[in-house]
Structures are given as C-alpha cells and as structure tokens.
Write an enzyme that holds these catalytic residues in place. Sequence first.
Site, PDB file in Angstrom:
ATOM      1  N   ASP A  57      46.546  30.593 -99.232  1.00 15.82           N
ATOM      2  CA  ASP A  57      45.675  30.634 -98.062  1.00 15.82           C
ATOM      3  C   ASP A  57      46.492  30.926 -96.802  1.00 15.82           C
ATOM      4  OD1 ASP A  57      42.904  29.882 -96.829  1.00 15.82           O
ATOM      5  OD2 ASP A  57      44.359  28.734 -95.664  1.00 15.82           O
TER       6      ASP A  57
ATOM      7  N   TYR B 154      48.818  32.452 -88.413  1.00 10.44           N
ATOM      8  CA  TYR B 154      49.985  31.774 -88.945  1.00 10.44           C
ATOM      9  C   TYR B 154      51.252  32.623 -88.807  1.00 10.44           C
ATOM     10  CZ  TYR B 154      46.330  29.058 -91.368  1.00 10.44           C
ATOM     11  OH  TYR B 154      45.221  28.315 -91.673  1.00 10.44           O
TER      12      TYR B 154
ATOM     13  N   LYS C 266      42.630  35.393 -92.421  1.00  9.68           N
ATOM     14  CA  LYS C 266      41.552  35.038 -91.495  1.00  9.68           C
ATOM     15  C   LYS C 266      41.656  35.841 -90.209  1.00  9.68           C
ATOM     16  CE  LYS C 266      42.090  30.321 -93.228  1.00  9.68           C
ATOM     17  NZ  LYS C 266      43.513  30.407 -93.592  1.00  9.68           N
TER      18      LYS C 266
ATOM     19  N   HIS D  82      38.057  33.011 -88.530  1.00 12.19           N
ATOM     20  CA  HIS D  82      38.827  31.772 -88.388  1.00 12.19           C
ATOM     21  C   HIS D  82      38.109  30.708 -87.556  1.00 12.19           C
ATOM     22  CE1 HIS D  82      43.304  30.462 -88.676  1.00 12.19           C
ATOM     23  NE2 HIS D  82      42.515  29.408 -88.724  1.00 12.19           N
TER      24      HIS D  82
END
Length: 281
Positions: free
Chosen positions: A49, A54, A79, A112
Amino acid sequence: MAKHTLQSTHKLLSGYEIPVIGFGVYMIPPSTTEKAVQEALKVGFRHVDSAIMYGNEKGCGRALQNSELDRSEIFLTTKIPPGSMGYAPTKRAISKSLQDAATDYFDLILIHAPYGGQEARLGSWRALVEAQKAGHVRSIGVSNYGVHHLEELEDYIKNGGGGEISVGQWELHPWLDHSDITDWCHSRGIVVEAYSPLAHGERLDEPVLASIGKKYGKSPAQVMIRWSLQLGFLPLPKSKTPVRIRENADVFDFELSREDMAQLDTGEYAPTDWDPTVDED
C-alpha cells in the site's frame, strides 16, 4: 470463522481479488523502502500500500521488479493526493505514478482525501474511471471519505458517472470508532482497509492489549491486527524492521473470543493522524 492465511483474498466489486492484509509504507523513507518491501515480500506479503504523498513509489516499484515474483502475484496500491484533485491533475498524477513505480498498471488507486470540493472530487473520480477503462488501474476507491462524501459519490455513479467503489480506506483501530462509515461500506460490499491499525504505536501499552495478548502468547500489535481482521477490515500494518514485519504477518493462528472483542469495543474516537472524514466541503 474461516481459516485465512497471508495469501487469502477478498473479492472486490471490480471482480479482482485483494489480499486480506497489506504492507503499509507510510513514512518509510524512500532510501529504505525497497529493502523493507523486499523483506515483506520474503515474509509472504503480496499486497503493498503506497501513495504519491509518501514519496516512495519508486522504491516499491524497484522491490517488485527485483523480486522473483511475477507482477501479477503482487497487489500494488497508490493514492491521488489533495494537490492533484480534479480531472486533469489526477490524469497527470496517474501517468507520473505509473512511470515512477515502473509498472504498466496499479491494482488499486484511491483518492487519498475528500479535499477540494465536489467538482474536484468528482473530476478525480472521472479520471480514475477513464484510467480503469484504459487498463492503467484495475480497481478504484477512496480514502478518508465521510458518509456524506460517500453518498455524493454513490449518487454520481448511479447517475452515469461510472466505476464502482471497490475499496475504502480509513484509520481504524479499537480507539477510533468509524462504525457509521464502515457499516455503510460493508452494506454495499465495499472492502474496508484499516490504515494505522496499530495507532502509530500510541496504544501498544494499553493494559487490555497485554491481558488479551498473554492469553494467546501474542504481542499487543498482533492483537490489534487480529481485531481488525475479525471485524472484516483489511489491515495495513507498517514497519521497516524485519522482526516486526514477520510479527505483523503472524496473526492467522489464533482467534480473539467474543469477550476479547467486547473489551476492545472502546467506543472512543481518537485519531492519531489527520481526519478528513469530518470535512464539510
């Protein structure tokens, strides 16, 4: 309860399968992401994931490429971040993510968070539906949506917007009750993913976890992951430490009793992260 393993799957509304537990990479530095994902794959995780926010899609992609597994054996998520909301920005984000992860497709792309207003949210969804039809993503969904955001999207889909909400992702653990949202999703066959299922480690010293864990010879983290699985959630535990990665996967040889689950039904609402579900726009 049916016996599951790390490779067991849920059937998505899109028709694809998703492993019942995933490996989260939130806040794992880009420089160490590849190594952490490789370790997770070695342990047996087949679900990674990630997210644009990130900053480590490249590391995830390299880990997949350098593994001995076929791409089809690994479920990869990304996302769309708040800064890429809207039709055109989302299309650009998808294209860049495919390039960064060096993959022909994502198994799942989520919006997101529900920021940017209705027009931006629905524009992003339209871009996801187009990407799905083009084969760039197999399943689509949302993250951090409140029930009002979900109903807005459901109405859009029913009125010709296309696609299906296959997955919804939220912070979920015994000290964060999102039952209104999870009940809404489960009643529609939407798979519910639990990010931060260990509450960022902030609750691991809770006496109730130690007490329950002692019964089964399990750690507080394993108890929290098991709680998530037994509620029908798909937990996404994160760690870059090999021993903890292995520990987080070792949750299929015990089952919490009804009394255990009742003790963990705290009714609290204490997010350890952001909480866009309450955004009214």
